[in-house]
Scaffold this active site. Structure first.
Site, PDB file in Angstrom:
ATOM      1  CG  ASP B  17     -27.531  46.515 -11.548  1.00  0.00           C
ATOM      2  OD1 ASP B  17     -26.581  45.812 -11.930  1.00  0.00           O
ATOM      3  OD2 ASP B  17     -28.719  46.173 -11.660  1.00  0.00           O
ATOM      4  CB  SER B  18     -25.773  46.572 -15.897  1.00  0.00           C
ATOM      5  OG  SER B  18     -26.495  45.462 -15.414  1.00  0.00           O
ATOM      6  CB  CYS B  80     -24.211  44.510 -10.479  1.00  0.00           C
ATOM      7  SG  CYS B  80     -23.905  43.406 -11.855  1.00  0.00           S
ATOM      8  CD  GLU B 159     -34.609  42.487 -16.927  1.00  0.00           C
ATOM      9  OE1 GLU B 159     -34.884  42.733 -18.104  1.00  0.00           O
ATOM     10  OE2 GLU B 159     -33.561  42.856 -16.362  1.00  0.00           O
ATOM     11  CB  CYS B 191     -28.171  37.102  -9.915  1.00  0.00           C
ATOM     12  SG  CYS B 191     -28.912  38.190 -11.160  1.00  0.00           S
ATOM     13  CG  HIS B 193     -32.511  40.388 -12.357  1.00  0.00           C
ATOM     14  ND1 HIS B 193     -31.409  41.193 -12.467  1.00  0.00           N
ATOM     15  CD2 HIS B 193     -33.398  40.836 -13.279  1.00  0.00           C
ATOM     16  CE1 HIS B 193     -31.621  42.084 -13.420  1.00  0.00           C
ATOM     17  NE2 HIS B 193     -32.819  41.893 -13.924  1.00  0.00           N
TER      18      HIS B 193
END
Lengths: 276, 276
Positions: B17-18, B80, B159, B191, B193
């Protein structure tokens, strides 16, 4: 810091940032110095710098500087508080022209403005962690008390255009309330994105603080440096303002224009050394 | 897509993932496949991918794949949604092992769940713009109606730990209200997240939707693929789970742990080809 023999009045001012925040600094420069040619570089392929380690930020800053030097700039503005906080010396060491960061001009303006010498500073986590503003303010006025807060959500909120949204007000209140408890009278907006949130910040602090826009402060320093060195561009023609980026992301111009306060025009993609 | 002759049962699953979003996928893998060795790579030096152009994302994805292949992985998970949407073919072409992206497993789970075949999809701007979920869902069920919304602020809100904050609820309502008007019964959290915001999303949509976690769906696909190929790790020992990053940013472990749902342990810095 001396001007290179080769610098000419008509040479452009070089400005760099990790993406679009620095466009508020270009706006301040264009407003204050309407005849100066400007080359702006936004390192959009490697944005954001703020979440990277200081070593990586210093490496990127040195590459960005070399790119701008290739455009014969007469002065470099580091239009990013995070980079100014951790890599000003890198940029100064590489270039033989004057360099203006965000920190010292913002600190000077805050010390001038604050009667109580109780100053608040807000910025990204990296800028706040670096403590660069506290050091700069106290080097100018050692009796000053500095209170700081990282406001990491301000950047995405500004980029998404939620500058006056109720959610932004709620978040701003939480970030700023502890600072106001410390009876500050002046607040440094220590991130180039934050001028877009000026109204909301003013609202949630009950219009009680003098807000210092670090980009405007930096533009005034640039003006003074150019005047001192007799390097203002004497031309009254429309200047060239060139926008360079390392990648052209979706909606770049659309997101960038509120920062610049005018149309962006042509944006050109370039590749600094080692990008990718 | 065939297993390489060299793949062994004890070889690790590679996940990239990034940055940290993919840790929710690692969590799903660790919960479902507790004996598998895993190598995770977060490209923290070049995060985020979502705001970059498809060409840049494809280049980064190919470099990330080569890095994982160096660890003899038996299967690669693109943890991702953005990369899965624009670079799945790149990863598949480079590797000679199976590749699991986020899109198809999420789409399959949504089609299975939706009685009305009216499905909502949320994700980053890049994922939503790619239309990859709409294509995948309609390839499985061509009568399905798909309604989508980009929720760019969900990543920074997650985050920053504002997962149940009033501001997050306000923003979530604005993002999701237009979707609910379309009488969807299922919503894909497109996503990695977004699982952290599950409770808030459920709350602001009045508990009326089946929420599909694309990471959990991908973990079930991985289990099936390993079973089909008799490649499940038979060992009952505690597996090795290795975390690699291209830069170690401030608070990396602190921010990452809620995503993984457990302590991160040792994080090692590595340099994929061309990073920096």
């Amino acid at each position: 810091m001396t001007y290179s023999q080769k610098s000419k009045e008509s040479n452009p001012i070089g400005v760099f940032d990790s993406r679009i925040g620095g466009l508020t600094v270009v706006k301040a420069l264009m407003d204050l110095l309407p005849h100066e040619n400007i080359v702006y570089f936004g390192d959009t392929a490697r944005v954001p710098y703020g979440s990277k380690s200081p070593e990586v930020i210093r490496e990127y800053a040195s590459e960005d500087t070399r790119l701008l030097l290739g455009y014969d700039v007469k002065l470099i503005v580091i239009a990013c508080n995070t980079v100014s906080a951790v890599a000003l010396d890198v940029v100064e060491n590489i270039s033989r022209i004057p360099v203006v960061g965000m920190i010292l001009p913002g600190a000077e303006a805050a010390v001038r403005s604050s009667k109580k010498k109780r100053i608040g500073v807000i910025g990204t986590s990296a800028t706040i962690r670096s403590d660069a503003y506290t050091r700069a303010i106290q080097s100018l006025e050692n009796s000053a008390s500095v209170f700081k807060a990282a406001c990491p959500l301000f950047v995405p909120l500004a980029e998404e255009g939620l500058t006056r949204h109720k959610a932004t007000q709620l978040i701003a209140k939480e970030y700023l309330f502890p600072l106001t408890l410390n009876k500050i009278d002046t607040l440094v907006l220590g991130c180039t994105h934050y001028p877009l949130l000026k109204e909301t910040i003013d609202l949630v602090t009950n219009h009680s603080l003098t807000l210092i826009d670090s980009g405007e402060a930096a533009a005034r320093t640039v003006l003074k440096m150019l005047d001192d060195a007799c390097l203002r561009n004497p031309s009254a023609l429309k200047p060239n303002v060139t926008f360079l980026v390392s990648d052209i992301p979706y909606r770049f111009s659309e997101v960038g224009e509120p920062f610049l306060g005018r149309k962006l025009g042509l944006v050109k993609k370039v590749t600094p050394i080692h990008v990718r």
